[in-house]
Each structure stands twice: as C-alpha cells, then as structure tokens.
Design an enzyme around this catalytic site. Structure first.
Site, PDB file in Angstrom:
ATOM      1  N   GLY A 121       0.840  -1.209   0.000  1.00 40.46           N
ATOM      2  CA  GLY A 121       0.000   0.000   0.000  1.00 40.46           C
ATOM      3  C   GLY A 121       0.867   1.248   0.000  1.00 40.46           C
ATOM      4  NE  ARG A 127      -0.994  -4.855  -0.460  1.00 40.35           N
ATOM      5  CZ  ARG A 127      -1.847  -3.831  -0.298  1.00 40.35           C
ATOM      6  NH1 ARG A 127      -2.829  -3.651  -1.150  1.00 40.35           N
ATOM      7  NH2 ARG A 127      -1.729  -3.021   0.737  1.00 40.35           N
ATOM      8  CG  ASP A 173       4.015  -6.562   7.934  1.00 43.39           C
ATOM      9  OD1 ASP A 173       3.378  -6.213   6.917  1.00 43.39           O
ATOM     10  OD2 ASP A 173       3.466  -7.006   8.959  1.00 43.39           O
ATOM     11  CB  THR A 230       2.686   1.129   6.023  1.00 44.37           C
ATOM     12  OG1 THR A 230       1.326   0.985   6.470  1.00 44.37           O
ATOM     13  CG2 THR A 230       3.596   0.813   7.194  1.00 44.37           C
ATOM     14  CG  ASP A 266      -1.676   0.357   8.154  1.00 42.86           C
ATOM     15  OD1 ASP A 266      -2.537   1.213   7.915  1.00 42.86           O
ATOM     16  OD2 ASP A 266      -1.536  -0.681   7.485  1.00 42.86           O
ATOM     17  CG  ASP A 278       1.469  -2.148  10.353  1.00 43.32           C
ATOM     18  OD1 ASP A 278       2.313  -1.469   9.730  1.00 43.32           O
ATOM     19  OD2 ASP A 278       0.724  -2.968   9.791  1.00 43.32           O
ATOM     20  NE  ARG A 280      -1.440  -4.419   7.520  1.00 44.55           N
ATOM     21  CZ  ARG A 280      -0.385  -5.084   7.141  1.00 44.55           C
ATOM     22  NH1 ARG A 280      -0.494  -5.960   6.160  1.00 44.55           N
ATOM     23  NH2 ARG A 280       0.775  -4.908   7.704  1.00 44.55           N
TER      24      ARG A 280
HETATM   25  O1  F6P Z   1      -1.525  -1.058   4.931  1.00 48.52           O
HETATM   26  C1  F6P Z   1      -2.034   0.112   4.446  1.00 48.52           C
HETATM   27  C2  F6P Z   1      -3.512  -0.032   4.206  1.00 48.52           C
HETATM   28  O2  F6P Z   1      -3.968   1.208   3.713  1.00 48.52           O
HETATM   29  C3  F6P Z   1      -4.329  -0.488   5.399  1.00 48.52           C
HETATM   30  O3  F6P Z   1      -4.584   0.556   6.296  1.00 48.52           O
HETATM   31  C4  F6P Z   1      -5.550  -1.045   4.722  1.00 48.52           C
HETATM   32  O4  F6P Z   1      -6.114  -2.076   5.497  1.00 48.52           O
HETATM   33  C5  F6P Z   1      -4.998  -1.631   3.461  1.00 48.52           C
HETATM   34  O5  F6P Z   1      -3.759  -0.994   3.214  1.00 48.52           O
HETATM   35  C6  F6P Z   1      -5.892  -1.446   2.250  1.00 48.52           C
HETATM   36  O6  F6P Z   1      -5.269  -2.072   1.170  1.00 48.52           O
HETATM   37  P1  F6P Z   1      -5.684  -1.998  -0.359  1.00 48.52           P
HETATM   38  O7  F6P Z   1      -4.680  -1.133  -1.034  1.00 48.52           O
HETATM   39  O8  F6P Z   1      -5.587  -3.389  -0.829  1.00 48.52           O
HETATM   40  O9  F6P Z   1      -7.071  -1.440  -0.438  1.00 48.52           O
END
Ligand code: F6P
Length: 328
Positions: free
Chosen positions: A15, A76, A107, A130, A132, A134, A176
């Site tokens: 992300g 990803r 991570d 990120t 988050d 985290d 997350r």
């Molecule tokens: O890890 C970053 C994040 O934005 C999280 O807060 C969220 O759960 C996830 O990515 C959303 O991912 P995607 O890009 O697959 O919608």
C-alpha cells in the site's frame, strides 16, 4: 564506504503512503552524492521480475518532494511469492549489474526482501512506508503523520455537521490490525470513544459511555472505529446496534477509506523520509544488509529485517488513559 556496490535499485511495494516519493528522492540523491548509480524499479516486485527499470540521477527526482503516492508505482505481486518469480528477479538484477536493493514498504514487502536475501545472498535494506505505523523498530512509519493530519481534518469537518444535527457519527479509519491511527486521531479530533483492536471496549460499555456523554450535556458525538477493531460488529452493524438499543440517537456512518493514503506529505514525513533514505543507502554502502532503518528516540537506527517483521508494535497505554480522561 566499505562495500563494492556500484549500483543500487529502489522500489516501492504494498500500500502506498505519503512520503514514499521523498524517500525515493533521498535514496537517489544519496547515491548521486556517493557516486553510486541508482535505478528505479517500477511496480514493486512485479517490475523487478520484469526488468521494468529506469536509471535515475539527482535531477530525475526533482519536483516530487510535495507529491503523495509513489512515482515508481506500487504493486502486490503473487508471482514474487514463488521461487520461480524470485529467480527471474535475481536474473534481472544481475543483468543490470545492480548490487543492492532498497525496499520501501510494509512488513509483507520486507518478508519478500528477506526471503530474497536468504536465497541469493543479495543485499537488501528496508524503509518502512505505510500509514498504519504497524512496523516494529521505528516509532513512526512513513506516511503515518500525514495520514493522521488527513484524518483529523476529516473529523473536524464531520464534527461541524454532527453538531449542527445533534448526531452521533461512527467514523472508520484505516490501520489494518492495529489502532495507532484511530487512537492518535481520536484524541486529536476530540472523539468521545475510540475503538481499537488492542482493547476490546465491549458493546455494553460503549452504550454506557455514550449514555454518559449525553447525560453530561453533549448533543453530538464522534466515535472513531479502527478498521481492525474486534468489538464483533462492523461499523454499519454498530450503527444498527445503537439504533436498536438506544433511544433518540440519530446515527450516521462515515468510512474514510483510501483518502487517508493520499495527499502531500507533512513536514514530519518529509524530514523522516529524507533521513531514512540517507541512512538506508549509507548503511548498504558500509556493507550492512538485511536491516530496516527506523526512528528510535529521535535517532536513525537499524533493526534486523527479521525482527522488524516478527516484532509487534505496542499501543501507548498512556494515550489510552488520556483519551478516557478527555472524553469525560
Ligand atoms: O496497509 C495500508 C492499508 O492502507 C491499510 O490501512 C488497509 O487495510 C490496506 O492498506 C488497504 O489495502 P488496499 O490497497 O488493498 O485497499
């Protein structure tokens, strides 16, 4: 500088987060400063396997310090999870005579980097990007501060309309499996309650707390809900629960979503990203590998990638207490 590395590649993965561009700029310019070539890899590990590379110099990263997202794009990649995929990526790096890889991501991206290093002995370095927050080994990940500012701006706006209509708002924020965004933005936005995965408030206590707020004279309320919260109901079910179990509440839901990942990086994130890029490249040129750079007690430190992946961040209990007291 002690290593023989003459060319470093940089990619963004997972992300995106505000500050990634500043980190790319910092990696590219630190390479230029040390007369090391730098290659940008498009679309994360997917682009690495496909050889989607671009030679970058100090001028290639002009005008991006204030831009959200990532100029290198992010992805990803499932193929990189396979041995065949990683062999392809290694071949591309060898063909381009690249001697080290800086991975800006979370991570999941670091897990890929670590496996890659274990299989091919290829030098890797992580920069935690990120929203988050985290990742173990840094008090702040890139983008966390900007996302917080975006969230409190949104909360302030929602509060205007909440108070005009005497409404209760449930606002869902990202994060997350952790509640760092919710807890910090909840305090800064003056939320009455904050629901985070690290602490199960329970539905009854939520209802009690909302009733208390109302009795104390509050006519509107904001409840921040972390996306990973474990109260057992999603945000829309929470609204239904309050509608069914509490008299006279006019409840609305707002899911902030991906707007939290966009926008111009804050001053804090720009400085952090610049420092992290310098530390990542210079550590690699000093022969260090398999580390993540992070901010600890105001200093740039290295944490073994393995620990950064396996370690868990902790919620600040003092902040929880502050939030309880502030919602009195
Ligand atoms: O890890 C970053 C994040 O934005 C999280 O807060 C969220 O759960 C996830 O990515 C959303 O991912 P995607 O890009 O697959 O919608």
């Amino acid at each position: 500088m002690t290593s023989n590395i003459k060319k470093i590649a940089v990619l963004t993965s997972g992300g995106d987060s505000p500050g990634m561009n500043v980190a790319i700029r910092s990696v590219v310019r630190t390479c230029a400063y040390h007369n090391v070539e730098c290659v940008g890899v498009y679309r994360g590990y997917q682009g690495l396997m496909e050889g989607d590379f671009k030679q970058m110099d100090a001028r290639s990263v002009r005008g991006i310090i204030n831009k959200g997202g990532t100029i290198l794009k992010s992805a990803r990649s499932n193929e990189f999870r396979t041995k065949e995929g990683r062999i392809k990526a290694h071949q591309q790096l060898r063909d381009a005579e690249i001697g080290g890889l800086v991975v800006i991501g979370g991570d999941g991206s670091f897990t890929g980097a670590l496996i890659f290093n274990q299989e091919f002995g290829f030098p890797v370095m992580g920069i935690p990007g990120t929203i988050d927050n985290d990742i173990f080994g840094t008090s702040h990940t890139l983008g966390f501060d900007t996302a917080l500012n975006t969230v409190i701006d949104a909360i302030d706006k929602i509060r205007d309309t909440a108070s005009s209509h005497n409404r209760l708002f449930f606002i869902e924020v990202m994060g997350r499996d952790v509640g760092h965004i919710a807890l910090n933005a909840g305090i800064a936005g003056g939320a009455e309650e904050i629901l985070i995965p690290e602490e199960d408030l329970g539905l009854e206590r939520l209802v009690e707390s909302l009733n208390r707020s109302r009795k104390s004279g509050k006519s509107s309320s904001i409840v921040i809900v972390a996306e990973g919260d474990k109260i057992g109901k999603n945000i829309f079910e929470l609204k239904d629960y309050v509608d069914e179990n509490m008299e006279g509440y006019d409840v609305r839901v707002s899911v902030l979503g991906h707007m939290q990942r966009g926008g111009s990086p804050s001053c804090f994130d720009r400085v952090l990203a610049s420092r992290m890029g310098v530390k990542a490249v210079e550590s690699m040129l000093n022969g260090q590998t398999n580390y993540m750079v992070g901010l600890m007690d105001g200093k740039m430190e290295l944490t073994p990638l393995d620990n950064a992946i396996k370690g868990k961040t902790k919620i600040n209990l003092e902040l929880l207490r502050v939030s309880d007291i502030m919602s009195t």
